[in-house]
Motif scaffolding. Sequence first.
Motif, short mmCIF file in Angstrom:
data_model
loop_
_atom_site.label_atom_id
_atom_site.label_comp_id
_atom_site.label_asym_id
_atom_site.label_seq_id
_atom_site.Cartn_x
_atom_site.Cartn_y
_atom_site.Cartn_z
N ARG A 97 5.72 36.41 11.76
CA ARG A 97 7.13 36.34 11.40
C ARG A 97 7.29 35.37 10.23
O ARG A 97 7.22 34.14 10.40
CB ARG A 97 7.97 35.88 12.59
N LEU A 98 7.52 35.90 9.03
CA LEU A 98 7.62 35.06 7.84
C LEU A 98 8.74 34.03 7.95
O LEU A 98 8.52 32.85 7.60
CB LEU A 98 7.81 35.94 6.60
N PRO A 99 9.97 34.38 8.38
CA PRO A 99 11.01 33.35 8.44
C PRO A 99 10.64 32.15 9.31
O PRO A 99 10.95 31.01 8.96
CB PRO A 99 12.22 34.11 9.03
N ALA A 100 9.95 32.40 10.43
CA ALA A 100 9.50 31.28 11.26
C ALA A 100 8.42 30.48 10.54
O ALA A 100 8.40 29.23 10.62
CB ALA A 100 8.98 31.80 12.60
N TYR A 101 7.53 31.15 9.84
CA TYR A 101 6.43 30.49 9.13
C TYR A 101 6.96 29.55 8.05
O TYR A 101 6.47 28.41 7.92
CB TYR A 101 5.52 31.55 8.53
N VAL A 102 7.94 30.00 7.27
CA VAL A 102 8.47 29.16 6.20
C VAL A 102 9.40 28.07 6.73
O VAL A 102 9.81 27.19 5.97
CB VAL A 102 9.20 30.00 5.13
N GLY A 104 8.63 26.01 9.46
CA GLY A 104 7.96 25.02 10.27
C GLY A 104 7.03 25.51 11.35
O GLY A 104 6.31 24.71 11.96
N HIS A 105 7.01 26.82 11.67
CA HIS A 105 6.06 27.30 12.67
C HIS A 105 4.65 27.21 12.08
O HIS A 105 4.43 27.60 10.93
CB HIS A 105 6.38 28.73 13.10
N PRO A 106 3.68 26.73 12.86
CA PRO A 106 2.35 26.47 12.30
C PRO A 106 1.70 27.66 11.60
O PRO A 106 1.10 27.50 10.53
CB PRO A 106 1.53 26.03 13.52
N ASP A 107 1.76 28.85 12.21
CA ASP A 107 1.10 30.01 11.59
C ASP A 107 1.99 31.25 11.53
O ASP A 107 1.56 32.29 11.03
CB ASP A 107 -0.21 30.34 12.30
N GLY A 108 3.20 31.16 12.06
CA GLY A 108 4.11 32.30 12.02
C GLY A 108 3.80 33.39 13.01
O GLY A 108 4.48 34.42 13.03
N MET A 109 2.78 33.19 13.86
CA MET A 109 2.40 34.21 14.84
C MET A 109 3.16 33.94 16.14
O MET A 109 2.80 33.02 16.90
CB MET A 109 0.90 34.20 15.07
N LEU A 110 4.20 34.70 16.39
CA LEU A 110 5.06 34.47 17.54
C LEU A 110 4.76 35.40 18.70
O LEU A 110 4.48 36.59 18.50
CB LEU A 110 6.54 34.64 17.14
N LEU A 111 4.81 34.84 19.90
CA LEU A 111 4.76 35.63 21.12
C LEU A 111 6.18 36.06 21.46
O LEU A 111 7.09 35.22 21.55
CB LEU A 111 4.18 34.81 22.28
N GLU A 112 6.38 37.36 21.66
CA GLU A 112 7.73 37.90 21.84
C GLU A 112 7.72 39.04 22.85
O GLU A 112 6.71 39.69 23.07
CB GLU A 112 8.29 38.43 20.52
N THR A 113 8.91 39.32 23.39
CA THR A 113 9.11 40.57 24.09
C THR A 113 9.21 41.69 23.05
O THR A 113 9.64 41.46 21.91
CB THR A 113 10.41 40.52 24.91
N ASP A 205 10.47 32.02 20.67
CA ASP A 205 11.37 33.11 20.27
C ASP A 205 12.52 33.19 21.27
O ASP A 205 12.30 33.27 22.48
CB ASP A 205 10.59 34.43 20.24
N ALA A 206 13.76 33.16 20.77
CA ALA A 206 14.93 33.02 21.64
C ALA A 206 15.06 34.16 22.64
O ALA A 206 15.32 33.92 23.83
CB ALA A 206 16.20 32.92 20.79
N LYS A 207 14.90 35.39 22.20
CA LYS A 207 15.09 36.52 23.12
C LYS A 207 14.06 36.50 24.24
O LYS A 207 14.37 36.84 25.39
CB LYS A 207 15.03 37.86 22.37
#
Length: 223
Positions: A97-102, A104-113, A205-207
Amino acid sequence: MADAPRPTAGIDTPDRRGRTGLDRHGRDLDGNPRVRIRDVEVLSSDWFVLRKTTFDYRHSDGHWSREQRETYDRGDGATVLLYDERRRTVLLTRQFRLPAYVNGHPDGMLLETAAGLLDDDDPETAIRREAAEETGHEIGEVRHVFAVYMSPGSVTERLHFFAAPYESPPRAGTHGVAAEGEDITAVELPFAEALAMIRTGGIADAKTVMLLQWAALEGPFAR
């Protein structure tokens, strides 16, 4: 003699998604007598739509003010928590997820539903499609949990939340629609571990947080 104004894609002529009249969205709203829409300007319609709306607002003390807000319209969406009640596991996805990566997320790889936009489908049809695309699972009976506005200060999207059981472990390999650049991995976790990852930041991830907490309080893993 002045040249005639050039037609604008998405307003006068179809944009690349075939849409016109995007500047008329919201102009006819009359459900709140404290709000009078004055103007709607389309700032971008490359894929989704960014609008700037000018409106008059009557405050609690009776005075009126002229306000402007930008809204990002990407359509409504749906998400689903896949769970195995017997084994006490959940099936999530991992993707970049690019928006998370830019931000502050370390690598932008999010665990999500599993999740996606409705496009032209109803919410249940859409989430069956997205679950199959992102996890490789065809889901059976689904439960509609709730629908919420995820970021009402700027994004118009309303997200429909579902839960559904699954039975078999995730298939190896990646999932998603390659033509859309998706490279998604299905990840099975013990429910207790997934819940603990909210506190450690492993799940941000909020959802996904909302559905995991629902599952613990009212859903399949409620005590």
